[in-house]
Scaffold this motif. Structure first.
Motif, short mmCIF file in Angstrom:
data_model
loop_
_atom_site.label_atom_id
_atom_site.label_comp_id
_atom_site.label_asym_id
_atom_site.label_seq_id
_atom_site.Cartn_x
_atom_site.Cartn_y
_atom_site.Cartn_z
N PHE A 36 -27.92 21.51 36.73
CA PHE A 36 -27.83 21.84 35.31
C PHE A 36 -26.63 22.74 35.03
O PHE A 36 -25.82 22.46 34.13
N ALA A 40 -23.37 21.58 32.92
CA ALA A 40 -23.10 22.32 31.69
C ALA A 40 -21.68 22.87 31.70
O ALA A 40 -20.97 22.84 30.68
N CYS A 43 -19.29 20.12 30.93
CA CYS A 43 -19.25 19.78 29.50
C CYS A 43 -18.24 20.66 28.77
O CYS A 43 -17.61 20.22 27.80
N TYR A 181 -21.78 13.54 31.84
CA TYR A 181 -21.87 14.99 31.71
C TYR A 181 -23.03 15.38 30.80
O TYR A 181 -23.86 16.23 31.16
N THR A 185 -26.68 16.90 31.99
CA THR A 185 -27.02 18.27 31.59
C THR A 185 -28.40 18.31 30.96
O THR A 185 -29.23 19.18 31.30
#
Length: 298
Positions: A36, A40, A43, A181, A185
């Motif tokens: 995660f 993140a 992103c 992505y 996430t």
């Protein structure tokens, strides 16, 4: 051209730094939580990674939605397998198994693409598997779940590589990047809830370094392909085997023996031959958008 190749080496060095951070986090955080935070962070790099001329609305414009979905699903499952392998295996062993991806792609290209594979590529496949045997040494030591999941991540990565080869000419780069992505996430954010562990300050520092290194590596790879042809940049990925030895020895007390070094050399030789043969036969670099296709940091 040399500038692009140099930036390519920098990109893969940054990816290896992120891999070492993932291994360091494995002793304190669950796999889904690591994924995660990594995704993140990736992103956040999308505004920089998005090529000029592509629009944000292209994120939702999938020209071949079934194939994009297959790539996303492969990435999700391979992400878990890859991170688990890197957190439980010595770095050199994890890289050796993951770098079987070109060998699996060669084998899968027969049923999936209807390609004919000549004896030279079959020999390269055999050399790659022989190299892995020298690194892992099955029969002389106990194998773990991490070995199996590393191999599975290579298979899934090979499928993703083949799909990317098909999608490259039709899909926007921002589509291919953002799809995995964003979905990864969200999915890993949900899956981490039952086993969530609040990171301490040291974990946050490693997470920040991993995210910065992985995201910067992706941006550097995009810059490299703008400065040099993809077929000149891609071979730099095998420099990660050297980084695996350096980081493994420096931070985790992992020093491969002579047989393992020979095995890693064979794996790299197999992968490089497979790449250049694909380039000669199918013009790989003209059909594929070069991006990091290692499953845990796609």
């Amino acid at each position: 051209m040399l500038k692009g190749v140099a930036v390519g080496f920098l990109a893969y060095g940054l990816f290896s730094t992120a891999d070492a951070c993932i291994k360091a986090l494995g002793s304190t955080l669950p796999v889904f939580e690591i994924l995660f935070f990594m995704m993140a962070a990736h992103c956040l790099t999308l505004p920089v990674a998005k090529p000029r001329g592509e629009r944000w609305r292209d994120v939702l414009r999938w020209q071949r939605p079934k194939l994009v979905a297959i790539r996303v699903v492969c990435g999700l499952f391979a992400g878990f397998c890859g991170v688990y392998a890197f957190t439980t295996l010595p770095l050199a062993e994890a890289y050796a198994l993951v770098f079987l991806m070109p060998a699996f792609a060669t084998m899968l290209s027969i049923p999936l693409l209807g390609e004919e594979v000549g004896w030279r590529r079959w020999l390269a496949v055999a050399v790659g598997f022989a190299g892995v045997l020298l690194v892992v040494k099955p029969g002389f030591r106990e194998l773990h779940l991490g070995h199996l999941l590393a191999a599975i991540s290579a298979v899934l990565g090979a499928i993703s590589m083949i799909v990317l080869r098909i999608l490259g000419p039709t899909e926007k780069r921002v589509t291919l990047l953002s799809a995995i992505y964003i979905v990864a996430t969200v999915v890993n954010g949900v899956l981490m809830i039952p086993t969530f562990i609040m990171p301490v300050w040291k974990d946050f520092a490693i997470i920040a370094l991993a995210g910065a290194a992985g995201g910067s590596g992706q941006v550097a790879l995009l810059v490299a392909t703008r400065l040099s042809p993809a077929n000149r940049v891609a071979p730099a990925q095998y420099s990660q085997i050297v980084w695996a030895v350096v980081f493994g020895a420096a931070f985790f007390g992992e020093v491969p023996d002579g047989i393992a070094f020979l095995g890693m050399g064979l794996v790299a030789l197999s992968g490089l031959f497979t790449f250049f043969r694909e380039e000669k036969l199918h013009g790989w670099s003209r059909r594929v958008i070069l991006m990091r296709d290692r499953p845990d940091e796609i």
